[in-house]
Enzyme design. Structure first.
Site, mmCIF file in Angstrom:
data_model
loop_
_atom_site.group_PDB
_atom_site.id
_atom_site.type_symbol
_atom_site.label_atom_id
_atom_site.label_comp_id
_atom_site.label_asym_id
_atom_site.label_seq_id
_atom_site.Cartn_x
_atom_site.Cartn_y
_atom_site.Cartn_z
ATOM 1 N N LYS A 153 -16.819 -3.339 12.515
ATOM 2 C CA LYS A 153 -16.363 -2.664 11.295
ATOM 3 C C LYS A 153 -17.407 -1.641 10.839
ATOM 4 C CE LYS A 153 -13.641 -6.702 9.804
ATOM 5 N NZ LYS A 153 -13.407 -7.672 8.701
ATOM 6 N N TYR A 155 -3.862 -4.097 9.144
ATOM 7 C CA TYR A 155 -3.995 -5.331 8.352
ATOM 8 C C TYR A 155 -2.708 -5.672 7.610
ATOM 9 C CZ TYR A 155 -9.066 -5.831 9.074
ATOM 10 O OH TYR A 155 -10.312 -6.043 9.610
ATOM 11 N N ASN A 167 -18.007 -7.975 6.654
ATOM 12 C CA ASN A 167 -18.467 -9.075 7.513
ATOM 13 C C ASN A 167 -18.589 -8.665 8.982
ATOM 14 O OD1 ASN A 167 -15.781 -8.935 8.095
ATOM 15 N ND2 ASN A 167 -15.258 -11.006 7.442
ATOM 16 N N HIS A 198 -14.305 -7.867 13.467
ATOM 17 C CA HIS A 198 -12.936 -8.380 13.472
ATOM 18 C C HIS A 198 -12.677 -9.008 14.831
ATOM 19 C CE1 HIS A 198 -8.540 -8.518 13.214
ATOM 20 N NE2 HIS A 198 -8.567 -8.111 14.474
ATOM 21 N N GLU A 234 -2.713 -5.862 18.389
ATOM 22 C CA GLU A 234 -3.894 -5.077 18.013
ATOM 23 C C GLU A 234 -4.401 -4.220 19.177
ATOM 24 O OE1 GLU A 234 -6.420 -8.109 16.313
ATOM 25 O OE2 GLU A 234 -5.055 -8.364 14.607
HETATM 26 P P1 IDP Z 1 -10.789 -12.805 9.805
HETATM 27 O O1 IDP Z 1 -11.374 -11.413 9.862
HETATM 28 O O2 IDP Z 1 -11.846 -13.855 9.924
HETATM 29 O O3 IDP Z 1 -9.639 -13.008 10.738
HETATM 30 P P2 IDP Z 1 -8.799 -12.614 7.667
HETATM 31 O O4 IDP Z 1 -8.375 -13.764 6.809
HETATM 32 O O5 IDP Z 1 -7.852 -12.156 8.718
HETATM 33 O O6 IDP Z 1 -10.214 -12.997 8.317
HETATM 34 O O7 IDP Z 1 -9.150 -11.420 6.694
HETATM 35 C C1 IDP Z 1 -9.340 -10.119 7.179
HETATM 36 C C2 IDP Z 1 -10.561 -9.529 6.530
HETATM 37 O O8 IDP Z 1 -10.314 -9.383 5.129
HETATM 38 C C3 IDP Z 1 -11.822 -10.384 6.599
HETATM 39 O O9 IDP Z 1 -12.525 -10.265 7.826
HETATM 40 C C4 IDP Z 1 -12.621 -9.832 5.435
HETATM 41 O O10 IDP Z 1 -13.200 -8.571 5.782
HETATM 42 C C5 IDP Z 1 -11.515 -9.608 4.402
HETATM 43 N N1 IDP Z 1 -11.302 -10.786 3.553
HETATM 44 C C6 IDP Z 1 -10.678 -11.931 3.865
HETATM 45 N N2 IDP Z 1 -10.636 -12.810 2.866
HETATM 46 C C7 IDP Z 1 -11.249 -12.197 1.833
HETATM 47 C C8 IDP Z 1 -11.517 -12.589 0.496
HETATM 48 O O11 IDP Z 1 -11.190 -13.694 0.040
HETATM 49 N N3 IDP Z 1 -12.188 -11.678 -0.269
HETATM 50 C C9 IDP Z 1 -12.562 -10.458 0.203
HETATM 51 N N4 IDP Z 1 -12.318 -10.048 1.470
HETATM 52 C C10 IDP Z 1 -11.672 -10.906 2.276
HETATM 53 MG MG MG Z 2 -7.773 -12.151 10.749
#
Ligand code: IDP
Ligand code: MG
Length: 136
Positions: free
Chosen positions: A11, A51, A114, A117, A128
């Site tokens: 990212k 997304y 974070n 992805h 994807e």
């Molecule tokens: P993942 O990336 O571990 O699969 P997902 O639930 O698919 O997690 O969420 C996509 C992205 O959205 C996460 O990687 C993070 O960047 C963001 N995200 C997910 N949950 C939260 C939240 O509760 N607060 C803020 N950002 C979030």
């Molecule tokens: Mg995800």
């Protein structure tokens, strides 16, 4: 366990902080193979599509703004059980809950920003990979 293909993406925070090589090294040193690699920038409309499953969630707009804010590096990662292994190497979505030694535990400091992805299922991986590499 079958050979799988999954999609992973560094990212914009990972690119900005010089962590492209770190992410690639972790996959490769775990015996996974990088079979496609592409740096690009996703405009907000494309990020919303990527997304789409999170549309309507409280963090959606922030997520879209962040992922559209700079270049990303998308890749296809191949190997046995690649979908689960990539997610294990990444660590939990919330870096505070990520197992020490994972990418997110070591480098993330916010839930949204974070670093990486990774696809969460064979269906997501296929969608994807097509989204990112289809037509190229
Ligand atoms: P993942 O990336 O571990 O699969 P997902 O639930 O698919 O997690 O969420 C996509 C992205 O959205 C996460 O990687 C993070 O960047 C963001 N995200 C997910 N949950 C939260 C939240 O509760 N607060 C803020 N950002 C979030
Ligand atoms: Mg995800």
């Amino acid at each position: 366990m079958a050979i799988e293909r999954t999609f992973s993406m560094v990212k914009p925070d990972g690119v900005d902080r010089g962590l492209i090589g770190e992410v690639l090294r972790r996959y490769e040193s775990n015996g996974l193979k990088i079979s496609a690699l592409r740096m690009t920038r996703l405009v907000p409309g494309r990020t919303q599509e990527f997304y789409g499953m999170h549309r309507g969630k409280p963090f959606f707009d922030e997520l879209v703004a962040f992922v559209s804010s700079g270049p990303v590096v998308g890749m296809v990662v191949e190997g046995e059980d690649a979908i689960r292994r990539v997610r294990d190497i990444m660590g939990a979505t919330n870096y505070k809950q990520a197992i020490p030694g994972t990418i997110r535990a070591e480098f993330a400091r916010e839930i949204t920003r974070n670093i990486v992805h990774g696809s969460d299922s064979p269906e997501s991986a296929a969608r994807e990979i097509e989204f990112f590499f289809g037509g190229t």
